[in-house]
Design a protein around this motif. Sequence first.
Motif, short mmCIF file in Angstrom:
data_model
loop_
_atom_site.label_atom_id
_atom_site.label_comp_id
_atom_site.label_asym_id
_atom_site.label_seq_id
_atom_site.Cartn_x
_atom_site.Cartn_y
_atom_site.Cartn_z
N LEU A 21 2.34 2.90 18.57
CA LEU A 21 3.33 2.34 19.48
C LEU A 21 4.73 2.73 19.06
O LEU A 21 4.97 3.03 17.88
CB LEU A 21 3.23 0.81 19.53
N ASP A 22 5.64 2.69 20.02
CA ASP A 22 7.02 2.99 19.71
C ASP A 22 7.93 2.22 20.66
O ASP A 22 7.48 1.77 21.72
CB ASP A 22 7.30 4.49 19.82
N LYS A 23 9.19 2.10 20.27
CA LYS A 23 10.18 1.40 21.09
C LYS A 23 10.84 2.33 22.09
O LYS A 23 11.66 1.89 22.91
CB LYS A 23 11.23 0.75 20.19
N GLU A 24 10.50 3.59 22.03
CA GLU A 24 11.03 4.58 22.97
C GLU A 24 9.88 5.32 23.63
O GLU A 24 8.84 5.56 23.01
CB GLU A 24 11.93 5.57 22.24
N ALA A 25 10.08 5.69 24.88
CA ALA A 25 9.06 6.46 25.59
C ALA A 25 8.93 7.84 24.95
O ALA A 25 9.90 8.43 24.47
CB ALA A 25 9.45 6.60 27.07
N ARG A 26 7.71 8.34 24.91
CA ARG A 26 7.45 9.65 24.33
C ARG A 26 6.13 10.16 24.88
O ARG A 26 5.48 9.50 25.67
CB ARG A 26 7.39 9.58 22.80
N ALA A 27 5.73 11.33 24.46
CA ALA A 27 4.44 11.89 24.85
C ALA A 27 3.87 12.65 23.67
O ALA A 27 4.63 13.26 22.89
CB ALA A 27 4.59 12.81 26.07
N LEU A 28 2.56 12.62 23.52
CA LEU A 28 1.90 13.31 22.41
C LEU A 28 1.27 14.60 22.91
O LEU A 28 0.64 14.64 23.98
CB LEU A 28 0.81 12.42 21.81
N ASN A 29 1.44 15.67 22.12
CA ASN A 29 0.82 16.93 22.50
C ASN A 29 -0.67 16.92 22.14
O ASN A 29 -1.14 16.09 21.36
CB ASN A 29 1.54 18.11 21.85
N PRO A 30 -1.45 17.86 22.71
CA PRO A 30 -2.91 17.86 22.48
C PRO A 30 -3.30 17.96 21.02
O PRO A 30 -4.31 17.38 20.60
CB PRO A 30 -3.38 19.10 23.26
N GLU A 31 -2.53 18.68 20.20
CA GLU A 31 -2.85 18.81 18.78
C GLU A 31 -2.79 17.47 18.07
O GLU A 31 -3.68 17.12 17.27
CB GLU A 31 -1.90 19.80 18.11
N LYS A 32 -1.76 16.70 18.37
CA LYS A 32 -1.62 15.38 17.74
C LYS A 32 -2.73 14.43 18.20
O LYS A 32 -3.25 13.64 17.42
CB LYS A 32 -0.25 14.79 18.06
N ILE A 33 -3.08 14.55 19.46
CA ILE A 33 -4.14 13.69 19.99
C ILE A 33 -5.46 13.99 19.29
O ILE A 33 -6.21 13.07 18.92
CB ILE A 33 -4.27 13.88 21.51
N GLU A 34 -5.76 15.26 19.06
CA GLU A 34 -6.99 15.63 18.37
C GLU A 34 -7.00 15.11 16.94
O GLU A 34 -8.03 14.66 16.44
CB GLU A 34 -7.17 17.15 18.39
N LEU A 35 -5.86 15.16 16.27
CA LEU A 35 -5.77 14.64 14.91
C LEU A 35 -5.99 13.13 14.89
O LEU A 35 -6.66 12.59 14.00
CB LEU A 35 -4.41 14.99 14.30
N LEU A 36 -5.44 12.43 15.88
CA LEU A 36 -5.64 10.98 15.95
C LEU A 36 -7.11 10.64 16.20
O LEU A 36 -7.63 9.65 15.66
CB LEU A 36 -4.77 10.38 17.06
#
Length: 406
Positions: free
Chosen positions: A133-148
């Motif tokens: 979670l974060d206090k600011e809007a953001r988006a995660l790229n596919p590489e980060k999603i795979e790591l998560l």
Amino acid sequence: MHQNPPIPNNEFSRVIDLSELDLDYSNLNERFKDLTKLAARVAGTDISLVNLIDSFTQWTISCHGYQLEQMPREDSVCQYTIMEEEQFQVLDLSLDDRFKDKPYVKNDPNFRYYFGIPLTTKKGNNIGALCVLDKEARALNPEKIELLKIIADEIVNRLVMLQAINSLSNELNEAKEVKKRVAHDIRGPIGGIIGLAELISSQGDQNKLEEVLEFIRLIQKSGTSLLELADEILNSELKASQKNPELKEHELNLLLFKDKLEKLYQPQAVNKGINFKVNINPDHGVAPFPKNKLLQITGNLISNAIKFTPANGVVSVNLDLLVAEKSRTLHIQVSDSGVGLDKQKLEDILSGQSATSTDGTKGEQGYGFGLPLVKYLVDGLKGSMDIISTPGQGTTFDIKLPVPKD
């Protein structure tokens, strides 16, 4: 007017899968804090949480960047994550009708961004979620999603490993019990040998067989030493158990059980303005017993009682260990001053046919399967469950579970 809660189609299988892990939600942070911190670093967010979701509550077993222990399931975002196969994302919680009025969105810490990955067991059940979670809007790229997703898989692996380690520990403790029984069992034969040696010694003395007498005296001496050793083992175990038995990792006693229940469920009661108390029989306060599924059984009953008890009401838990000559029984009573149950509802619960999805006294949303899960677990432990209830006058759940012999 609230929205209907999201309920997985496999909800009963899901909560059974979670209960089989037999977790104590209050002491898992150290085992997962490295993965939780890693998830935040990978995502580039300030906060990450590992949440497990039972019939009533979201339990945060590990957190980074934000201190959280639990919240009602209906208030969580992760309840939507466990509905998904891959992931669940909300770019701005304040713009989503499902979450915009939640305290953690409207007020401090003013969360905006959420990304969650379900924690999926080998049976395909989503028992919780890894979320960032974060206090600011953001988006995660596919590489980060795979790591998560890799981190989420490792969290599930650790939960399973923890269960296996606990099981192995139980087996080792059983081996120690075997040692005690062996010590006990050898006393009889050794006593017989000593008696026989004394008899032969007596007869040999009359016949003046000096060499035979010396040999038999050695047997007698050795046998006596072994008997003393067996007595020493048994007496040391007995003294330790009578004084203040040391709890093994898979055990509880009434004092510790009371402490854990108060720590886990007092926040729920305080949040609703309910007087919650746990009473024990002090005469058996330190006697150990296996903790197998006890937190899951009692916790579900407590959460259910809180749900159906209005503010200023009372929820009480009475714990006792009933000791008979050849058996021990753990006695658990959970009573409330809530809305009560009619005869048909009681029969449905006892037959395992009730999902108890009715909303609570403050509009708490019903997810079902809390009480059927308790019935399932009690039956699995070869225990009994009785319910005493009158509409408008509260309910008492009376659980009796046999305690395995040492």
